[in-house]
Design an enzyme around this catalytic site. Sequence first.
Site, PDB file in Angstrom:
ATOM      1  N   ASP A 249      41.115  39.353  43.370  1.00  0.00           N
ATOM      2  CA  ASP A 249      41.043  40.812  43.224  1.00  0.00           C
ATOM      3  C   ASP A 249      39.709  41.317  43.759  1.00  0.00           C
ATOM      4  OD1 ASP A 249      42.162  43.331  41.415  1.00  0.00           O
ATOM      5  OD2 ASP A 249      39.974  43.231  41.433  1.00  0.00           O
TER       6      ASP A 249
ATOM      7  N   TYR B 182      33.509  47.403  45.792  1.00  0.00           N
ATOM      8  CA  TYR B 182      32.736  46.198  45.516  1.00  0.00           C
ATOM      9  C   TYR B 182      31.893  45.761  46.711  1.00  0.00           C
ATOM     10  CZ  TYR B 182      36.235  45.761  41.743  1.00  0.00           C
ATOM     11  OH  TYR B 182      37.062  45.982  40.678  1.00  0.00           O
TER      12      TYR B 182
ATOM     13  N   LYS C  25      41.482  47.815  46.385  1.00  0.00           N
ATOM     14  CA  LYS C  25      41.628  49.169  45.853  1.00  0.00           C
ATOM     15  C   LYS C  25      40.946  50.177  46.772  1.00  0.00           C
ATOM     16  CE  LYS C  25      40.775  46.852  41.484  1.00  0.00           C
ATOM     17  NZ  LYS C  25      40.027  45.746  42.095  1.00  0.00           N
TER      18      LYS C  25
ATOM     19  N   HIS D 177      41.990  53.494  43.025  1.00  0.00           N
ATOM     20  CA  HIS D 177      41.004  52.958  42.089  1.00  0.00           C
ATOM     21  C   HIS D 177      40.818  53.817  40.832  1.00  0.00           C
ATOM     22  CE1 HIS D 177      37.372  50.026  42.176  1.00  0.00           C
ATOM     23  NE2 HIS D 177      37.777  50.225  40.947  1.00  0.00           N
TER      24      HIS D 177
END
Length: 318
Positions: free
Chosen positions: A44, A49, A74, A105
Site C-alpha cells: 500500500d 507518501y 491513492k 485519499h
Amino acid sequence: MEKVTLNNGVEMPVLGLGTYKSTDPAECSVSVKAALECGYRMIDTAQLYGNEDVVGKAIKESGIPRDEIFITTKIWCDNFSHARKSVMESLTKLGTDYIDLMLLHWPYGDIYAAWRDLEALYKEGVLRAIGVSNFNTDRLIDLINYNEIRPAVNQIETNLQAQRLKEHEWMTRLNVQHEGYMPFGQGRANEMFEDPKILEIAAKYGKTPRQVALRYQIQCGVIIIPKSVNPERVRANADVYLDSLWQKGTAAYTEGNWRESLDSWKAVENTGVVSPELYYNIGNSYFKSGDYAHAILYYERTLKSRPSIAEITSTASL
C-alpha cells in the site's frame, strides 16, 4: 496469503505492507523486499507518501511476477480535478501499466469529478478496482447513490482503540470492504498492548500483543496494512498466519491434496519461521507430487537443520 473477494470479483489479500512515512528510499526498499520475500502479496502506497517510485522499483527487483502482487495507491485531494492525469503519473512512478486498487485519499475537493475519472479508467482496465479512504458513512452513501460504480474498499484508521464497529456494520450492508490502516494505533497506542487480556491471549498462543491485535482485526473481516521498515517486524507481522497455514497444510496432505499442502507449507517457509519438521513436510509433499528433485533437496535441508546430539545435550544441561 488469505484473500477476500471484492464487490467486483477482484481478489485482495487481507494482509499487506503499509508504507506511510517510509520516506527514506533505502529503508522503504528494504521493507518492501522483506515483505515480499516472507509472503506478503500486497503493498500500500499513496501519492502523498512520495515513495511510489521506490515501491515500484522494489517490486520489480523482487523478481516476483507483477500479476502476483496487489498494489494499492491513492490520489491526493489536490489532484482530484485532474485525476486521470494523476493516475497516469502514478502508473509511471510505479513502473506498471495497471493498478490493482486506486483510492480517493480524503473526501475533500472535487470528489465527483475524480470519481468519474476513476470509473472511466476502471472500465478501460487501467484500474482493477476503485475505492475511497477516510470516508465517513454519510459521504460513502452519498457517493454510492449518485454514481454508477460502487466503491470496492473504504480504507479508514482501525485498531483496538478505534475498532470502528458502526462503520464496519455499514460497510458490510453497503457491500464495501473495510480496510484498516494504523492497526497498531497512534499516540497512546502502547497502552493497548499492556492490557491484561491482550497479554493473557498472547501468552496463551505464544504470540506478541501486536500479533494478537492483527489477528483479531483479520478475524473481524478487516483488511490490514501494518507498516514497518524493520525486516524482522515485517516478518513478525506475517506470523499471524502460521497456525492456520499449518492446519491447512496438514488437512490438505491428509486428504491427498499434495499441491495444496505444498502451497500452505511453502507459505510458512516464506515467513522465515522454519524447522526440520517444516522441511520434512515440504519434502513429502514434493515427493507425493512426483517432484523428486525438490523432495531430495528438502530432505537434505531437514537433516542439516536438525540439532546435533552435542547441541541437544548442551541445551538439556542448561
